[in-house]
Enzyme design. Structure first.
Site, PDB file in Angstrom:
ATOM      1  CB  CYS A 116      -0.610   0.147   0.606  1.00  0.00           C
ATOM      2  SG  CYS A 116      -2.051   1.533   1.318  1.00  0.00           S
ATOM      3  CB  CYS A 123      -3.867  14.063   2.484  1.00  0.00           C
ATOM      4  SG  CYS A 123      -5.768  13.630   1.289  1.00  0.00           S
ATOM      5  CB  CYS A 127     -11.944  12.156   4.644  1.00  0.00           C
ATOM      6  SG  CYS A 127     -11.933  12.390   2.697  1.00  0.00           S
ATOM      7  CG  HIS A 229     -15.512   6.781   2.840  1.00  0.00           C
ATOM      8  ND1 HIS A 229     -15.210   4.924   2.300  1.00  0.00           N
ATOM      9  CD2 HIS A 229     -15.121   7.271   2.576  1.00  0.00           C
ATOM     10  CE1 HIS A 229     -14.408   5.129   2.862  1.00  0.00           C
ATOM     11  NE2 HIS A 229     -13.738   5.926   2.108  1.00  0.00           N
ATOM     12  CB  CYS A 346      -7.678   1.213   5.868  1.00  0.00           C
ATOM     13  SG  CYS A 346      -8.157   2.248   4.251  1.00  0.00           S
TER      14      CYS A 346
HETATM   15  S1  SF4 Z   1      -9.394   9.599   2.786  1.00  0.00           S
HETATM   16 FE1  SF4 Z   1     -10.037  11.389   2.398  1.00  0.00          FE
HETATM   17  S2  SF4 Z   1      -8.589  12.901   3.416  1.00  0.00           S
HETATM   18 FE2  SF4 Z   1      -6.854  10.664   4.001  1.00  0.00          FE
HETATM   19  S3  SF4 Z   1      -6.129  10.086   2.652  1.00  0.00           S
HETATM   20 FE3  SF4 Z   1      -8.449  10.121   0.968  1.00  0.00          FE
HETATM   21  S4  SF4 Z   1      -8.727  11.224   0.408  1.00  0.00           S
HETATM   22 FE4  SF4 Z   1      -7.020  12.294   2.045  1.00  0.00          FE
END
Ligand code: SF4
Length: 356
Positions: A116, A123, A127, A229, A346
């Protein structure tokens, strides 16, 4: 043939790991070296796993000495490797040239080894349940920094596995770093290099619709996973804020189109957050989405992140959700949590735990 300038006085050579074989050949041409030498160097590095030019015995000694003028063969330092007690999951932290740190995870199950990897440091998409999102975006990774994660994990495992799967599900939104991700996939896919088949690669996106269309145009036929999600725009606007820009209907249409053009079933990733998106009506809506989209569903019971109050549903609730889906969705799996004890599961990549 046009001779490319190899270096300007203030430039250093690019990393080998970010060069396609044809670009390497062009750069070698700048030294008057025939392009087939690029094939040989690819074989030494990606097939025989040599990490310096000195041992590349079928290259002329002059080329071995001058290869560093064409490209750098050094890899980022592996700052730490943390392993689970069963030694099946390992979290790697690579320290990049500017001190940025990127995390990658290798996971072994009875059936396969999976790497992975990350596409960004941090990021931007925020989220609210994700450790990487909490970091904000530090920077995009370059193609060589993406490939280097694979090399670091392969070297760690001494390349004993001739096949492994690769998922872009680590830190960052891969399609927000589009060019570098596509370049890295092409390098990893090269038949004279690691020759990693498209069927072994999956790119995960939170839903950047224009980039999904562009990705289909690349004709790479790698797998696409959509981080869904939620099954309503109202909830998804909160859980995956990029949904406010490209709502569900647009995202699902793009995913359907990608699936049609790639000939691959799209994976719908669905993180189960206790009391938030794990009710029977959520399962029913998810079943309807799956019925209209050739897909497989991957349910991911939430992995806790310190400082965040989201809850992992009980095993019974996860099972009830999956059972409700089965009659409607052709393929549903519940992802086994791997690496939780080393903050490698994850959603947990983001500077957590020892060595990170
Ligand atoms: S879940 Fe959302 S915040 Fe986390 S790495 Fe993926 S896109 Fe970015």
């Amino acid at each position: 043939m046009t001779r490319l300038p190899i270096l300007t006085p203030d430039s250093s050579p690019p990393s080998f790991y970010g060069l396609s074989r044809s670009t390497l050949g062009e750069r070698l041409g700048g030294l008057g070296v025939p392009p087939y030498r690029a094939d040989q160097i690819y074989t030494w590095v990606y097939r025989k796993h040599h990490r310096d030019a000195a041992g590349m015995t079928n290259l002329p000694s002059g080329l071995r000495e001058r290869l560093t003028e064409v490209c750098g063969l050094s890899l980022p330092r592996v700052a730490s490797v943390n392993s689970t007690s069963d030694d099946l999951t390992h979290k790697f932290v690579l320290e990049l040239h500017d001190g940025a740190r990127v995390e990658s995870v290798s996971m072994r199950t009875a059936r396969r080894l999976t790497f992975c990897i990350s596409s960004q440091v941090g990021c931007a998409l925020k989220c609210p349940f994700c450790a990487t999102g909490l970091m904000g975006l530090q920077r995009n990774l370059q193609a060589d920094e993406i490939v280097a994660q694979v090399i670091a994990m392969g070297d760690f495992h001494a390349w004993r596995d001739d096949r492994f799967n690769l998922v872009f599900m680590g830190m960052g939104e891969p399609l927000a770093n589009y060019r570098a991700v596509v370049d890295a996939i092409r390098i990893l896919h090269d038949p004279r290099g690691l020759n990693l088949g498209a069927r072994r690669i999956t790119v995960s996106t939170s839903g950047l619709v224009p980039q999904i269309h562009a990705f289909a145009d690349e004709h790479l036929a790698v797998g696409l996973a959509v981080s869904l999600h939620a099954t309503t725009d109202q909830l998804r606007d909160q859980l995956v804020p990029v949904n406010r820009r490209w709502p569900l209907a647009e995202l699902l249409a793009a995913a359907r189109e990608y699936g049609r053009r790639s000939g691959r079933r799209v994976t719908l990733e669905y993180t189960l957050l206790g009391g938030v998106n794990d009710g029977p009506e959520d399962a029913d809506r998810l079943g309807r989405i799956a019925r209209d989209l050739p897909s497989k569903i991957n349910l991911i019971p939430y992995n806790p992140v310190p400082g965040l109050s989201w809850k992992r549903p009980s095993a019974a609730d996860v099972d009830a959700f999956a059972q409700r889906l089965y009659p409607h969705a052709p393929a549903v799996t519940v992802r086994k949590t791997l690496g939780g004890e080393i903050w490698a599961a994850c959603g947990q990549l983001g500077g957590l735990g020892p060595g990170a």
